[in-house]
Design a protein around this motif. Sequence first.
Motif, PDB file in Angstrom:
ATOM      1  N   GLN A   1       0.794  -1.217   0.000  1.00  0.00           N
ATOM      2  CA  GLN A   1       0.000   0.000   0.000  1.00  0.00           C
ATOM      3  C   GLN A   1       0.829   1.269   0.000  1.00  0.00           C
ATOM      4  O   GLN A   1       0.288   2.365   0.070  1.00  0.00           O
ATOM      5  CB  GLN A   1      -0.915  -0.005   1.220  1.00  0.00           C
ATOM      6  CG  GLN A   1      -1.866  -1.175   1.196  1.00  0.00           C
ATOM      7  CD  GLN A   1      -2.402  -1.476   2.557  1.00  0.00           C
ATOM      8  OE1 GLN A   1      -1.989  -0.872   3.524  1.00  0.00           O
ATOM      9  NE2 GLN A   1      -3.330  -2.410   2.621  1.00  0.00           N
ATOM     10  N   GLN A   2       2.143   1.127  -0.045  1.00  0.00           N
ATOM     11  CA  GLN A   2       2.982   2.322   0.069  1.00  0.00           C
ATOM     12  C   GLN A   2       3.184   2.987  -1.283  1.00  0.00           C
ATOM     13  O   GLN A   2       3.231   2.329  -2.314  1.00  0.00           O
ATOM     14  CB  GLN A   2       4.351   1.961   0.651  1.00  0.00           C
ATOM     15  CG  GLN A   2       4.278   1.322   2.005  1.00  0.00           C
ATOM     16  CD  GLN A   2       3.573   2.188   3.005  1.00  0.00           C
ATOM     17  OE1 GLN A   2       3.836   3.387   3.080  1.00  0.00           O
ATOM     18  NE2 GLN A   2       2.662   1.613   3.758  1.00  0.00           N
ATOM     19  N   ASN A   3       3.362   4.303  -1.227  1.00  0.00           N
ATOM     20  CA  ASN A   3       3.682   5.032  -2.444  1.00  0.00           C
ATOM     21  C   ASN A   3       5.057   5.682  -2.374  1.00  0.00           C
ATOM     22  O   ASN A   3       5.571   6.164  -3.354  1.00  0.00           O
ATOM     23  CB  ASN A   3       2.641   6.120  -2.695  1.00  0.00           C
ATOM     24  CG  ASN A   3       1.512   5.563  -3.507  1.00  0.00           C
ATOM     25  OD1 ASN A   3       1.745   4.703  -4.354  1.00  0.00           O
ATOM     26  ND2 ASN A   3       0.310   6.002  -3.239  1.00  0.00           N
ATOM     27  N   ASP A   4       5.622   5.725  -1.163  1.00  0.00           N
ATOM     28  CA  ASP A   4       6.930   6.336  -0.997  1.00  0.00           C
ATOM     29  C   ASP A   4       7.979   5.236  -1.107  1.00  0.00           C
ATOM     30  O   ASP A   4       7.885   4.215  -0.432  1.00  0.00           O
ATOM     31  CB  ASP A   4       6.980   7.011   0.377  1.00  0.00           C
ATOM     32  CG  ASP A   4       8.249   7.781   0.591  1.00  0.00           C
ATOM     33  OD1 ASP A   4       8.153   8.964   0.913  1.00  0.00           O
ATOM     34  OD2 ASP A   4       9.337   7.195   0.444  1.00  0.00           O
ATOM     35  N   LEU A   5       8.977   5.442  -1.977  1.00  0.00           N
ATOM     36  CA  LEU A   5       9.938   4.364  -2.237  1.00  0.00           C
ATOM     37  C   LEU A   5      10.646   3.901  -0.980  1.00  0.00           C
ATOM     38  O   LEU A   5      10.847   2.716  -0.742  1.00  0.00           O
ATOM     39  CB  LEU A   5      10.984   4.867  -3.231  1.00  0.00           C
ATOM     40  CG  LEU A   5      10.669   4.675  -4.707  1.00  0.00           C
ATOM     41  CD1 LEU A   5      11.760   5.268  -5.538  1.00  0.00           C
ATOM     42  CD2 LEU A   5      10.565   3.198  -4.997  1.00  0.00           C
ATOM     43  N   LYS A   6      11.050   4.874  -0.131  1.00  0.00           N
ATOM     44  CA  LYS A   6      11.814   4.493   1.059  1.00  0.00           C
ATOM     45  C   LYS A   6      10.954   3.742   2.052  1.00  0.00           C
ATOM     46  O   LYS A   6      11.376   2.768   2.651  1.00  0.00           O
ATOM     47  CB  LYS A   6      12.393   5.747   1.718  1.00  0.00           C
ATOM     48  CG  LYS A   6      13.781   6.065   1.239  1.00  0.00           C
ATOM     49  CD  LYS A   6      14.413   7.083   2.136  1.00  0.00           C
ATOM     50  CE  LYS A   6      15.903   7.032   1.961  1.00  0.00           C
ATOM     51  NZ  LYS A   6      16.582   8.021   2.778  1.00  0.00           N
ATOM     52  N   PHE A   7       9.713   4.225   2.233  1.00  0.00           N
ATOM     53  CA  PHE A   7       8.808   3.524   3.153  1.00  0.00           C
ATOM     54  C   PHE A   7       8.525   2.127   2.645  1.00  0.00           C
ATOM     55  O   PHE A   7       8.456   1.173   3.415  1.00  0.00           O
ATOM     56  CB  PHE A   7       7.502   4.308   3.307  1.00  0.00           C
ATOM     57  CG  PHE A   7       7.574   5.369   4.348  1.00  0.00           C
ATOM     58  CD1 PHE A   7       8.163   6.582   4.061  1.00  0.00           C
ATOM     59  CD2 PHE A   7       7.086   5.145   5.616  1.00  0.00           C
ATOM     60  CE1 PHE A   7       8.249   7.561   5.019  1.00  0.00           C
ATOM     61  CE2 PHE A   7       7.168   6.118   6.582  1.00  0.00           C
ATOM     62  CZ  PHE A   7       7.750   7.327   6.282  1.00  0.00           C
ATOM     63  N   LEU A   8       8.389   2.026   1.330  1.00  0.00           N
ATOM     64  CA  LEU A   8       8.117   0.728   0.719  1.00  0.00           C
ATOM     65  C   LEU A   8       9.236  -0.251   1.043  1.00  0.00           C
ATOM     66  O   LEU A   8       9.009  -1.380   1.490  1.00  0.00           O
ATOM     67  CB  LEU A   8       8.008   0.956  -0.782  1.00  0.00           C
ATOM     68  CG  LEU A   8       7.359  -0.114  -1.611  1.00  0.00           C
ATOM     69  CD1 LEU A   8       6.578   0.558  -2.708  1.00  0.00           C
ATOM     70  CD2 LEU A   8       8.379  -1.019  -2.194  1.00  0.00           C
ATOM     71  N   ASN A   9      10.443   0.226   0.873  1.00  0.00           N
ATOM     72  CA  ASN A   9      11.587  -0.649   1.126  1.00  0.00           C
ATOM     73  C   ASN A   9      11.700  -1.004   2.605  1.00  0.00           C
ATOM     74  O   ASN A   9      12.054  -2.125   2.979  1.00  0.00           O
ATOM     75  CB  ASN A   9      12.846   0.039   0.636  1.00  0.00           C
ATOM     76  CG  ASN A   9      13.912  -0.941   0.303  1.00  0.00           C
ATOM     77  OD1 ASN A   9      13.635  -2.110   0.083  1.00  0.00           O
ATOM     78  ND2 ASN A   9      15.135  -0.486   0.292  1.00  0.00           N
ATOM     79  N   ALA A  10      11.352  -0.017   3.464  1.00  0.00           N
ATOM     80  CA  ALA A  10      11.440  -0.268   4.901  1.00  0.00           C
ATOM     81  C   ALA A  10      10.436  -1.339   5.309  1.00  0.00           C
ATOM     82  O   ALA A  10      10.766  -2.251   6.075  1.00  0.00           O
ATOM     83  CB  ALA A  10      11.176   1.015   5.663  1.00  0.00           C
ATOM     84  N   TYR A  11       9.201  -1.257   4.776  1.00  0.00           N
ATOM     85  CA  TYR A  11       8.213  -2.274   5.131  1.00  0.00           C
ATOM     86  C   TYR A  11       8.624  -3.639   4.605  1.00  0.00           C
ATOM     87  O   TYR A  11       8.424  -4.658   5.257  1.00  0.00           O
ATOM     88  CB  TYR A  11       6.836  -1.891   4.577  1.00  0.00           C
ATOM     89  CG  TYR A  11       6.068  -0.964   5.467  1.00  0.00           C
ATOM     90  CD1 TYR A  11       5.593  -1.403   6.685  1.00  0.00           C
ATOM     91  CD2 TYR A  11       5.828   0.344   5.110  1.00  0.00           C
ATOM     92  CE1 TYR A  11       4.896  -0.560   7.519  1.00  0.00           C
ATOM     93  CE2 TYR A  11       5.138   1.201   5.932  1.00  0.00           C
ATOM     94  CZ  TYR A  11       4.676   0.743   7.134  1.00  0.00           C
ATOM     95  OH  TYR A  11       3.987   1.567   7.957  1.00  0.00           O
ATOM     96  N   SER A  12       9.231  -3.660   3.394  1.00  0.00           N
ATOM     97  CA  SER A  12       9.654  -4.964   2.883  1.00  0.00           C
ATOM     98  C   SER A  12      10.784  -5.517   3.745  1.00  0.00           C
ATOM     99  O   SER A  12      10.909  -6.733   3.896  1.00  0.00           O
ATOM    100  CB  SER A  12      10.064  -4.850   1.427  1.00  0.00           C
ATOM    101  OG  SER A  12      11.353  -4.354   1.323  1.00  0.00           O
ATOM    102  N   SER A  13      11.602  -4.615   4.371  1.00  0.00           N
ATOM    103  CA  SER A  13      12.639  -5.095   5.293  1.00  0.00           C
ATOM    104  C   SER A  13      12.029  -5.833   6.459  1.00  0.00           C
ATOM    105  O   SER A  13      12.541  -6.866   6.897  1.00  0.00           O
ATOM    106  CB  SER A  13      13.435  -3.944   5.881  1.00  0.00           C
ATOM    107  OG  SER A  13      14.120  -3.260   4.933  1.00  0.00           O
ATOM    108  N   ILE A  14      10.912  -5.283   6.974  1.00  0.00           N
ATOM    109  CA  ILE A  14      10.252  -5.940   8.106  1.00  0.00           C
ATOM    110  C   ILE A  14       9.859  -7.353   7.717  1.00  0.00           C
ATOM    111  O   ILE A  14      10.099  -8.320   8.433  1.00  0.00           O
ATOM    112  CB  ILE A  14       9.001  -5.163   8.536  1.00  0.00           C
ATOM    113  CG1 ILE A  14       9.378  -3.783   9.026  1.00  0.00           C
ATOM    114  CG2 ILE A  14       8.247  -5.896   9.613  1.00  0.00           C
ATOM    115  CD1 ILE A  14       8.193  -2.912   9.301  1.00  0.00           C
ATOM    116  N   SER A  15       9.274  -7.448   6.522  1.00  0.00           N
ATOM    117  CA  SER A  15       8.820  -8.746   6.042  1.00  0.00           C
ATOM    118  C   SER A  15       9.993  -9.716   5.916  1.00  0.00           C
ATOM    119  O   SER A  15       9.917 -10.876   6.328  1.00  0.00           O
ATOM    120  CB  SER A  15       8.117  -8.541   4.712  1.00  0.00           C
ATOM    121  OG  SER A  15       7.948  -9.753   4.069  1.00  0.00           O
TER     122      SER A  15
END
Lengths: 470, 489
Positions: free
Chosen positions: B292-306
């Motif tokens: 659901q993210q649109n910000d590249l950095k936030f997107l990458n950060a959430y994928s890090s959690i995963s």
Amino acid sequence: MNYLIIYKYELFLLISIVYLVLVILFSKILNSKQFYIQVCVLAMAGLALHFLPLKPTLLSPFFIDSPKTNFIKLIVQLGTLLIVFQSFRWFINHEDKPCEFYILLFAAVLGIDLIISANHILIFYIALELVTFPLILLCGFNFRNLKSSESALKFFWLNALATGFILFGLSIMYMYKTDFSVAAFINLPPHYDKFYLINFIFVIAGISFKIGLAPFHNWAIDVYDGAPTPISFTLNTIPKIAYLLFFIKLVTEGIMHTAEKHMLLQIITILALASITIGNVFALRTQKIKRFLAYSSISQLGIVLFGILTSPAVANTNFMYFMISYLCTNFIVFYIINKLEIERQIQTWSDLKSLVYTDKFSCLVLVIGFVSLAGVPPSFGFFSKYYLILGAQYYGKITLILILLNLIIALIYYFNIIKLFFQKQHTINELNIIQPFYRYETFILVISCFVILCGGFFTDFYVYLFKLFS
Amino acid sequence: MVLISILSIPIIAIVFILFQQSKQGVKHVALFFAILQLLCLSYGIYEYQGLNSILYDEFQKNLIPNLGISIHTGINSIGFLMLCLTSIITISSILVSWSFDDKPKLYFMQFFILNLSAFGFFTNFNLFVLFLFLELAVVPKFLLIYIWGSGKNKFYSMMLLISLMLGSVLILGGIIFLSLQHQTIIPDFLDITKFRQLGLPYLNQKIIFFLLFFGFSVFGALFPFHFWVPGAHGSAPTAGSMFLAGVSMKLGSYGCFLVVYFMFPNVALEYKHFFIILALITIIYGAILTLQQNDLKFLNAYSSISHCGLITLGLFLFNSYGLLGSFYQLISHGLMSGLMFAVIGMIYYRTHTKNLKRLGGLLQNIPFISTLFILGGLCSLGMPGFSSFVAEFLVLFGTWLADNNSFFYKMATLIAALTLIFSALYIIKIFNKTVFGALPIKFNEVHDAYWYEKLAGSLLSFLLIILGLAPQLIFNFMEKDVILFLNKL
């Protein structure tokens, strides 16, 4: 001569006071560089006294001299030296009567040394007064400022009340004993009733008042706010060493051995918890610099009060270890605040917005000081608090959780201020005239910062302290 | 000697940086010391392979016996790999910030403090010293985000500080509880390698285990404690997020590993289902949030959690596949997230936006950076041939084989395998929206990667491919230690 050497610190302070009186009467070097150098040499010579050969402990009814008291007096002397350094900065802008300032300061230190060595209730009481009266005059030393006079008056009235409490407590002892040594006061008489314990409660209340623990803390805030900054620093550090040492003696050697110890220890635990919580919560909302520092020091001393509920050796070790870190940390914070106050007439923290763009060195030193006060590892402040918490034996799990939660609150308010320093400012105020640091100032500050950052890693020092006090 | 030199290099570097006058000189000094550190480390690895000892450069000394504080240092093979990862991330993040001009002295000093914290953490075995090194990095992280961050950095830096402090208070509570339980029987009772000899009551073991494990998992971003990660990583400066995602999060996971395998294996065995469920939630929840993210950095950060959920999953399988996969994921995710954040930083530097909706067609104009981005994305997706495929495959394989008769593990494998689908979804989505498609006119003038960016990106992507194609290199290196950990259970 052999007999006099046990009074070396006290005699030296007396000689210094007499010397300074003579300077007022006969000399014309007042307010010159020469005079300040002489004061500095006097304070440093006090440190050298530690290395005089120690005579075997003398069993005097009035006075104790042992390696322990010797070491504690060394720390007090060190504190005095730091205060003297701070006052130099202050006298750059306030050119009134520096000689009297140092006479009063040395008199207060004499009183502190006497409390540490007192073996008789009479000496203890006289020394207590000897600490308080010079400090009252020092609080009002900035007599052109109305707030300073107000703080002196408050300090006078309220400390008189506290001394009254202590005196009442001590006088109850007359009903039971003929021996007035400190040991006799602390150790219970063979036949006592519960009425005797009232003297403990009164003395605890009086000393808590003097230290500024939570229910009795209100005077401290106003006094710190009004007094000249070097004096706020003085009130914050060295008298508290003496009072708390007596407190530790009372708790670890007396109260721990009474049958009613649970009730008395509960009182102390409540005092400690209230200090930590009230100090932290009020500091969270306080904007004025010196009031903030007063609240934060109240919460720091609350943790000390926990740490001393244990055996005498551990309590003394942890307490002195804490006091050394507390002295260094408070020194650098108050030093920078003192300098900035003189430079820019600051009152609140928001006056220090974007400090990093105008004065990098001050900003760095303040950040180091706050990190240590907040107890963030690996600063000295963390190690001292950790040892205090580990040393304590008499508390439950809930109290421990409360202390740890308070550490987080403390972190929030210290870092709120650190955030202010780094805020981006678009127009730099031209009016901020920055006085450069003198070379000796930079030297002392860098050494203190080094001690704060790396002091905890010298674990041999802790082991040395433990051996000294056990 | 190697250990002392690699630990003292950051301190020496800080002193040298402090006395540098020019802005460019600072960077040269920083790069020099980072490479020197890597060389020392390589010498250590070379020497270690000839030896048969479990711990390289082992050293023990009691400092305060009655409080359990002692020094026990040494490097095992996992430690060596993590140190290499730290060193490589340090070098590449210095390279990426070569054109950085805002107070570079303070910036690079903080970098070396972070480096020191990681190096100390991976080489020490006393709980108290571990805690100190973990905490050493908190204030620099806060300042990195607060001073040089972007977006809502003021809020997120405070959030990072408070949540990391919450984690450290949990660890501190565990240490204090342990010390109060146990006094003056063994002088170094906080040494985790000797922990089993203590013989604590089982209830106390449970309490200490949960305090320590949850404390470390705040740093490692396990499910209920992951909330600080996106904000902190999303608003940090480029090199800062590279280091945060690449190394600092790994400190937490490595701490969890120490707690589980060295200290309380019996408690961990009892509660392993609970933690596997937590890990699965982390994996799926992180992946769904990423979509659901649109910000590249936030997107990458959430994928890090995963991705970090997979590490925890591997730890609690208690078989060699799981453990190997877990370590492999530690290294692979460190390199991968380092590359991704570096590339996102490069894109942001050129286009001044991280928003997916405003980007597009970058492959036409900045082909080198886009290629790096595609490589990093494919690795994140778990493409065969990249390192994360090996790691994910091993963890899933280990989950399936953990208990042949158990329905739970089969379901767990299936759920964990969903991450492959989710990651494919979000990676293809960002490919379409950034590197492919039409190029907005305002990005016509942007310059492709400079030499330092090319160097950093190539280094990281080269390693990702090497680790993907020749996993045997790493397996042979750490096989002995993994078998040892499992035999000790």
